[in-house]
Motif scaffolding. Structure first.
Motif, short mmCIF file in Angstrom:
data_model
loop_
_atom_site.label_atom_id
_atom_site.label_comp_id
_atom_site.label_asym_id
_atom_site.label_seq_id
_atom_site.Cartn_x
_atom_site.Cartn_y
_atom_site.Cartn_z
N ALA A 150 0.83 -1.21 0.00
CA ALA A 150 0.00 0.00 0.00
C ALA A 150 0.86 1.26 0.00
O ALA A 150 0.47 2.29 -0.54
N ALA A 151 2.04 1.18 0.61
CA ALA A 151 2.96 2.32 0.66
C ALA A 151 4.36 1.80 0.95
O ALA A 151 4.53 0.66 1.42
N TRP A 152 5.37 2.61 0.67
CA TRP A 152 6.75 2.26 0.99
C TRP A 152 7.48 3.51 1.47
O TRP A 152 7.18 4.62 1.04
N ILE A 153 8.42 3.31 2.39
CA ILE A 153 9.21 4.39 2.96
C ILE A 153 10.67 3.94 2.94
O ILE A 153 11.03 2.98 3.63
N ASP A 154 11.49 4.63 2.16
CA ASP A 154 12.90 4.29 1.96
C ASP A 154 13.73 5.10 2.95
O ASP A 154 13.63 6.34 2.97
N CYS A 155 14.53 4.44 3.78
CA CYS A 155 15.17 5.12 4.92
C CYS A 155 16.64 4.75 5.07
O CYS A 155 17.09 3.70 4.62
N SER A 156 17.36 5.60 5.79
CA SER A 156 18.69 5.28 6.29
C SER A 156 18.61 5.24 7.81
O SER A 156 17.82 5.98 8.42
N VAL A 157 19.39 4.37 8.44
CA VAL A 157 19.37 4.26 9.90
C VAL A 157 19.91 5.56 10.48
O VAL A 157 21.02 5.99 10.16
N ARG A 172 15.80 7.88 9.01
CA ARG A 172 15.58 9.14 8.31
C ARG A 172 15.01 8.81 6.93
O ARG A 172 15.59 8.02 6.19
N VAL A 173 13.89 9.43 6.59
CA VAL A 173 13.20 9.13 5.35
C VAL A 173 13.90 9.82 4.18
O VAL A 173 14.08 11.04 4.18
N ASP A 174 14.30 9.02 3.18
CA ASP A 174 14.97 9.54 2.00
C ASP A 174 14.04 9.60 0.79
O ASP A 174 14.26 10.39 -0.13
N ALA A 175 13.03 8.74 0.76
CA ALA A 175 12.06 8.72 -0.33
C ALA A 175 10.85 7.92 0.16
O ALA A 175 10.97 7.10 1.09
#
Length: 198
Positions: A150-157, A172-175
């Motif tokens: 339904a959704a995606w959140i691309d992150c770095s620790v 931290r959300v990058d995209a």
């Protein structure tokens, strides 16, 4: 060093070599001769009244690993708008978390109605969880972005904190993105559920 510097150091440290899963801690808030204030079964029963969404946290495979990593996770939440942060909780004894920690990045896949079997596949331990699961790389981290989510959140620790027998991982959300008004998959009182109409 500050929080950001400490988090960056932790991520670099975790990425430098093998990371062993931490043993389950011996936690006591009462003395041995006292009754625990809340029974575990009652804790689970009451907290089960809180409906949650269902996610799969994924990460690309680090050097020398057979493939990507992932696990089913209910303990996910948005955290901050400025900067954009999210968080999830993972058991300290998890064998998947060290692989995500070494990658230093992850993608939160918010599952939709009809993806119960995807959740079950990622809830098992020791199997190849990605067998038969379609995905493509998230745009920044390269973490698996599951088809049909339904959704995606691309992150770095961003930071990792201890919380009893779990770790609190801040990303931290990058995209991010959501594919239309897809209904989310919910979990309530030990079973999958869906939003009721009107």
């Amino acid at each position: 060093m500050g929080h950001a510097g400490a988090a960056a150091f932790a991520v670099r440290y975790l990425g430098d070599g093998p990371v062993e899963a931490l043993p389950r801690p011996e936690l006591r808030c009462v003395r041995e001769d006292e009754r625990a204030p809340v029974a575990q079964a009652e804790f689970r029963r009451v907290l089960g009244a809180f409906a949650s969404g269902v996610t799969v946290i994924t990460a690309p495979g680090a050097d020398g690993e057979p493939g990507p990593a992932g696990f089913a996770c209910q303990s996910f939440s948005s955290l901050s708008l400025e900067p954009p942060l999210v968080c999830f909780m993972v058991g300290r004894a998890s064998t998947t978390w060290p692989r995500i920690a070494r990658a230093g990045v992850f993608c939160v896949n918010v599952l939709g109605v009809g993806q119960e079997e995807v959740c079950r596949a990622f809830a098992v331990s020791g199997a190849d969880k990605f067998t038969g699961v379609a995905y493509d790389p998230a745009p920044v981290s390269g973490s698996p972005r599951l088809a049909g989510a339904a959704a995606w959140i691309d992150c770095s620790v961003h930071a990792v904190h201890t919380g009893g027998d779990h770790l609190i991982v801040v990303g931290r959300v990058d995209a991010l993105g959501a594919d239309g008004p897809r209904e989310p998959l919910l979990f309530h009182r030990g079973r999958f559920a869906r939003l009721a109409d009107g």
